[in-house]
Design a protein around this motif. Structure first.
Motif, mmCIF file in Angstrom:
data_model
loop_
_atom_site.group_PDB
_atom_site.id
_atom_site.type_symbol
_atom_site.label_atom_id
_atom_site.label_comp_id
_atom_site.label_asym_id
_atom_site.label_seq_id
_atom_site.Cartn_x
_atom_site.Cartn_y
_atom_site.Cartn_z
ATOM 1 N N ARG A 1 19.162 6.498 -16.279
ATOM 2 C CA ARG A 1 19.694 5.586 -15.277
ATOM 3 C C ARG A 1 19.797 4.163 -15.830
ATOM 4 N N ASN A 2 20.896 3.540 -15.528
ATOM 5 C CA ASN A 2 21.064 2.126 -15.844
ATOM 6 C C ASN A 2 20.859 1.361 -14.551
ATOM 7 N N LYS A 3 19.794 0.624 -14.487
ATOM 8 C CA LYS A 3 19.397 0.014 -13.220
ATOM 9 C C LYS A 3 19.719 -1.477 -13.171
ATOM 10 N N ILE A 4 20.035 -1.901 -11.970
ATOM 11 C CA ILE A 4 20.241 -3.326 -11.716
ATOM 12 C C ILE A 4 18.980 -3.853 -11.032
ATOM 13 N N HIS A 5 18.372 -4.844 -11.656
ATOM 14 C CA HIS A 5 17.173 -5.462 -11.095
ATOM 15 C C HIS A 5 17.576 -6.813 -10.485
ATOM 16 N N LEU A 6 17.131 -7.051 -9.278
ATOM 17 C CA LEU A 6 17.423 -8.320 -8.597
ATOM 18 C C LEU A 6 16.117 -9.031 -8.264
ATOM 19 N N TRP A 7 16.119 -10.357 -8.383
ATOM 20 C CA TRP A 7 14.966 -11.122 -7.947
ATOM 21 C C TRP A 7 15.404 -12.494 -7.468
ATOM 22 N N HIS A 8 14.563 -13.052 -6.611
ATOM 23 C CA HIS A 8 14.900 -14.332 -6.005
ATOM 24 C C HIS A 8 14.964 -15.445 -7.052
ATOM 25 N N LYS A 9 15.751 -16.448 -6.751
ATOM 26 C CA LYS A 9 15.949 -17.516 -7.732
ATOM 27 C C LYS A 9 14.772 -18.474 -7.821
ATOM 28 N N ASN A 10 13.821 -18.343 -6.889
ATOM 29 C CA ASN A 10 12.621 -19.165 -7.026
ATOM 30 C C ASN A 10 11.525 -18.435 -7.806
ATOM 31 N N VAL A 11 11.907 -17.330 -8.443
ATOM 32 C CA VAL A 11 10.972 -16.562 -9.262
ATOM 33 C C VAL A 11 11.430 -16.600 -10.715
ATOM 34 N N ILE A 12 10.494 -16.898 -11.607
ATOM 35 C CA ILE A 12 10.791 -16.880 -13.043
ATOM 36 C C ILE A 12 10.226 -15.583 -13.604
ATOM 37 N N THR A 13 11.099 -14.706 -14.056
ATOM 38 C CA THR A 13 10.642 -13.420 -14.577
ATOM 39 C C THR A 13 11.770 -12.732 -15.324
ATOM 40 N N TYR A 14 11.436 -11.676 -16.035
ATOM 41 C CA TYR A 14 12.410 -10.774 -16.641
ATOM 42 C C TYR A 14 11.827 -9.372 -16.463
ATOM 43 N N PRO A 15 12.055 -8.762 -15.290
ATOM 44 C CA PRO A 15 11.324 -7.549 -14.911
ATOM 45 C C PRO A 15 11.639 -6.349 -15.793
ATOM 46 N N ASP A 16 10.597 -5.590 -16.072
ATOM 47 C CA ASP A 16 10.740 -4.360 -16.866
ATOM 48 C C ASP A 16 9.530 -3.492 -16.569
ATOM 49 N N ARG A 17 9.747 -2.383 -15.883
ATOM 50 C CA ARG A 17 8.618 -1.512 -15.573
ATOM 51 C C ARG A 17 8.652 -0.260 -16.452
ATOM 52 N N GLN A 18 9.310 -0.346 -17.592
ATOM 53 C CA GLN A 18 9.376 0.812 -18.482
ATOM 54 C C GLN A 18 8.128 0.831 -19.363
ATOM 55 N N MET A 19 8.260 0.561 -20.644
ATOM 56 C CA MET A 19 7.108 0.616 -21.531
ATOM 57 C C MET A 19 6.009 -0.359 -21.116
ATOM 58 N N LEU A 20 6.406 -1.506 -20.562
ATOM 59 C CA LEU A 20 5.434 -2.520 -20.213
ATOM 60 C C LEU A 20 4.606 -2.141 -18.992
ATOM 61 N N GLY A 21 5.004 -1.102 -18.266
ATOM 62 C CA GLY A 21 4.328 -0.812 -17.015
ATOM 63 C C GLY A 21 4.435 -2.040 -16.134
ATOM 64 N N GLY A 22 3.292 -2.551 -15.678
ATOM 65 C CA GLY A 22 3.306 -3.788 -14.891
ATOM 66 C C GLY A 22 2.924 -4.987 -15.735
ATOM 67 N N GLY A 23 2.963 -4.817 -17.050
ATOM 68 C CA GLY A 23 2.463 -5.854 -17.943
ATOM 69 C C GLY A 23 3.214 -7.163 -17.886
ATOM 70 N N HIS A 24 4.444 -7.142 -17.375
ATOM 71 C CA HIS A 24 5.220 -8.387 -17.336
ATOM 72 C C HIS A 24 4.791 -9.309 -16.191
ATOM 73 N N ILE A 25 4.027 -8.780 -15.237
ATOM 74 C CA ILE A 25 3.682 -9.587 -14.063
ATOM 75 C C ILE A 25 2.835 -10.807 -14.444
ATOM 76 N N ARG A 26 2.041 -10.698 -15.496
ATOM 77 C CA ARG A 26 1.212 -11.836 -15.876
ATOM 78 C C ARG A 26 2.062 -13.036 -16.284
ATOM 79 N N TYR A 27 3.329 -12.788 -16.606
ATOM 80 C CA TYR A 27 4.220 -13.877 -17.025
ATOM 81 C C TYR A 27 5.130 -14.374 -15.895
ATOM 82 N N VAL A 28 4.943 -13.869 -14.687
ATOM 83 C CA VAL A 28 5.769 -14.292 -13.555
ATOM 84 C C VAL A 28 5.287 -15.653 -13.041
ATOM 85 N N ASP A 29 6.247 -16.514 -12.735
ATOM 86 C CA ASP A 29 5.924 -17.773 -12.064
ATOM 87 C C ASP A 29 6.864 -17.924 -10.864
ATOM 88 N N VAL A 30 6.467 -18.736 -9.899
ATOM 89 C CA VAL A 30 7.309 -18.961 -8.716
ATOM 90 C C VAL A 30 7.415 -20.457 -8.451
#
Length: 600
Positions: free
Chosen positions: A570-599
């Motif tokens: 599947r080629n997925k489209i990820h959407l997030w609010h513009k007041n959130v700084i992130t580059y979401p990826d729940r593949q290999m990283l699991g939830g590992g990218h959340i530590r880098y999220v800012d709002v």
């Protein structure tokens, strides 16, 4: 005349409805209240447990990797995926024969506070090498019914025997030792090039023995780790977390993590360079399976801030597919990324089944193979792609997904190309007709979407002459009960998805390895001595053209034996609010990218 007027009114009404559906009214509200930064993530399923040894689903893994530490993880932005040290100080030192791994862990890392540590103010104690040894032992303790033991089964000296001898935690294991408080040493039975990848898995997360002993089975709902977030509350709808104030200070280096201005420049991630994650004070993970509810919550502006795009919102989001462009109202309101998953969806046959499997009798096996191959060739992947994946999915043959380097773009696509006449001929050649075809049972976790999948496949099969009344829907009340049926070999055919645990085709090839049969990872109960011999040869080889050649031979065997109806990434489209700084990826990283999220 009146009929024409009524028709015109209907068309205008329909147009108005469509226009209304395409409008997204959105108010982007601040996520910082009284100086507290809160990020609200959404997942389309919920975890079955928060105990790492039971983190068998992507939903469990997503949460676990935010509570616990693994020795390694993947660089946040680097693609192809690249491992990096996490709790480990550096990449492992590996002996020349590939059998001994020595790993130093970071000093001064502490578990979250808990009374079971017996320290003043319930403070968490320091994580030591022995905690990793204990954590791996837990996966082999038969009392725990762990899901991840297959990663190390038959790999580490003494570990399987430790289990066979009763899993006595006071007994040492020759191949799994803590040389001192900061040093782990692992002795392998034979080379296992994927070993370091396994230490980035949620299954290998480090847990404290005192807390596990104190909580028993409750540890799965009240986990204590050393990760960036501390679980506050957890129920079937939401998991609430607080930032771990004692999380180690490791400045975010965007270039080390793989930052590319052309790809990530619009995300605002560069503003975080040099700062210490995690950047948010509170994290909420909302488990919202129903797509309309998830979309409505996302577009309200003050609820969830991330989602993938539900199937029924295709017209609302996508303006054109080639090249992919989104409606201006979407890009004006939301950030987005688009990418292929590291995994695939497929239908699988149970080769133990008396009708569709094999039993060693040449006549029976030829007839059952004709059944499987005919079903495979009657499957219209292109139509399925259009109906359920926006037409954006990547169709491919076999089990080596396009997301790994071993994928062969030149392999024959016959197995995923619709050919109803060929399917009919396969049945005829083996004496099958509408009077003697067996009942085909489609097993799956019950849902509206899965029922739609079934109805479509039933239509495909009917076109090659399979009577509709012989094609049955067998839904289960939950994924757990569905998975249990598969492990008990009760599902002749099942529809599933597989997310790669690590970026190596071995991870999907092991799904067909004979000794991994159910209740192991080989849900197909496929057993092919030639395939197994190639797997055993390749599994000790480092990445090389020779190993890739073997991998591809194995993939072709699976295709030729029609073990699966596969596949599509599947080629997925990820959407997030513009007041959130992130580059979401729940593949290999699991939830590992959340530590880098800012709002903001």
């Amino acid at each position: 005349m009146n009929k024409k007027i009524n028709l015109l009114c209907f068309i205008l009404l329909l147009s108005a409805c469509q226009k209304n559906e395409d409008n997204v009214t959105f108010s982007n509200q601040s996520s910082v209240i009284d100086g507290i930064k809160t990020y609200r993530h959404s997942e389309d399923g919920k975890p079955t447990s928060l105990d790492p040894i039971k983190a068998a689903t992507q939903y469990s893994s997503f949460v676990v990797t935010n509570i616990f530490d693994t020795l390694y993880t993947y660089k946040y932005l680097k693609r192809p995926y690249e491992l990096k040290p996490n709790l480990a100080q550096e990449m492992p030192v590996i002996s020349d024969d590939g059998l001994t791994y020595t790993i130093k862990i970071k000093s001064g890392v502490t578990f979250h506070d808990h009374a079971a540590f017996g320290l003043d103010n319930n403070k968490g104690r320091e994580v030591v090498a022995e905690d990793f040894v204990y954590s791996i032992k837990r996966t082999f303790d038969p009392n725990n019914r762990a899901s991840g033991a297959w990663l190390w089964q038959g790999k580490i000296q003494g570990l399987d025997q430790w289990k066979a001898d009763g899993a006595d935690y006071n007994r040492a294991i020759s191949g799994l030792t803590a040389l001192d408080s900061q040093t782990i040493q692992i002795q392998l039975i034979k080379p296992y090039p994927q070993l370091t990848y396994t230490f980035a898995q949620a299954f290998s997360a480090v847990v404290p023995k005192e807390v596990v002993d104190a909580l028993g089975q409750e540890f799965g709902s009240k986990p204590i780790g050393s990760g960036p977030f501390i679980l506050d509350k957890f129920d079937s709808e939401v998991a609430y977390f607080d930032k771990n104030p004692d999380f180690r200070k490791e400045p975010f280096d965007i270039h080390y993590e793989g930052y590319d201005e052309a790809i990530h420049g619009k995300t605002g991630i560069d503003s975080l360079d040099g700062k210490n994650p995690p950047f948010i004070d509170k994290l909420e993970i909302h488990f919202v399976k129903e797509s309309t509810s998830r979309w409505n919550s996302f577009t309200k502006g003050d609820e969830i801030q991330y989602t993938t795009v539900p199937k029924d919102k295709q017209n609302t989001v996508i303006l054109s597919k080639s090249p992919l462009t989104l409606h201006p109202q979407i890009t004006e309101n939301f950030n987005y990324r688009y990418g292929m998953e590291a995994g695939f969806v497929y239908g699988g046959f149970n080769m133990d089944d008396p009708d569709f499997g094999i039993n060693g009798d040449p006549e029976h096996d030829a007839k059952s193979k004709a059944l499987r191959c005919a079903i495979q060739r009657s499957h219209n992947w292109e139509q399925k792609n259009r109906a359920f994946y926006f037409g954006l999915g990547t169709i491919f043959p076999g089990i080596i997904t396009p997301s790994v380097s071993e994928f062969d773009p030149n392999q024959s696509y016959d197995s995923v190309t619709l050919d109803v006449e060929a399917a009919k001929q396969m049945l005829t050649d083996q004496g099958w007709d509408a009077t003697n075809l067996p009942v085909f049972e489609y097993h799956v976790a019950g849902s509206v979407l899965n029922k739609q999948f079934f109805e479509q496949m039933r239509g495909f099969m009917n076109k090659m002459g399979y009577p509709l009344h012989l094609i049955e829907y067998h839904p289960y009340p939950s994924f757990g009960t569905f998975n249990k049926a598969i492990k008990n070999r009760e599902a002749p055919f099942f529809f599933m998805a597989w997310t790669l645990d690590y970026p190596d085709a071995e991870n999907t090839l092991q799904l067909l390895y004979g000794p991994n049969q159910s209740p192991g990872s080989n849900n197909f109960n496929y057993q092919n001595p030639e395939y197994d011999a190639l797997y055993e040869k390749a599994s000790v080889m480092q990445p090389s053209p020779e190993r890739t050649k073997i991998y591809r031979e194995m993939n072709q065997m699976v295709v030729d034996d029609c073990v699966l109806v596969s596949g599509l990434s599947r080629n997925k489209i990820h959407l997030w609010h513009k007041n959130v700084i992130t580059y979401p990826d729940r593949q290999m990283l699991g939830g590992g990218h959340i530590r880098y999220v800012d709002v903001k």
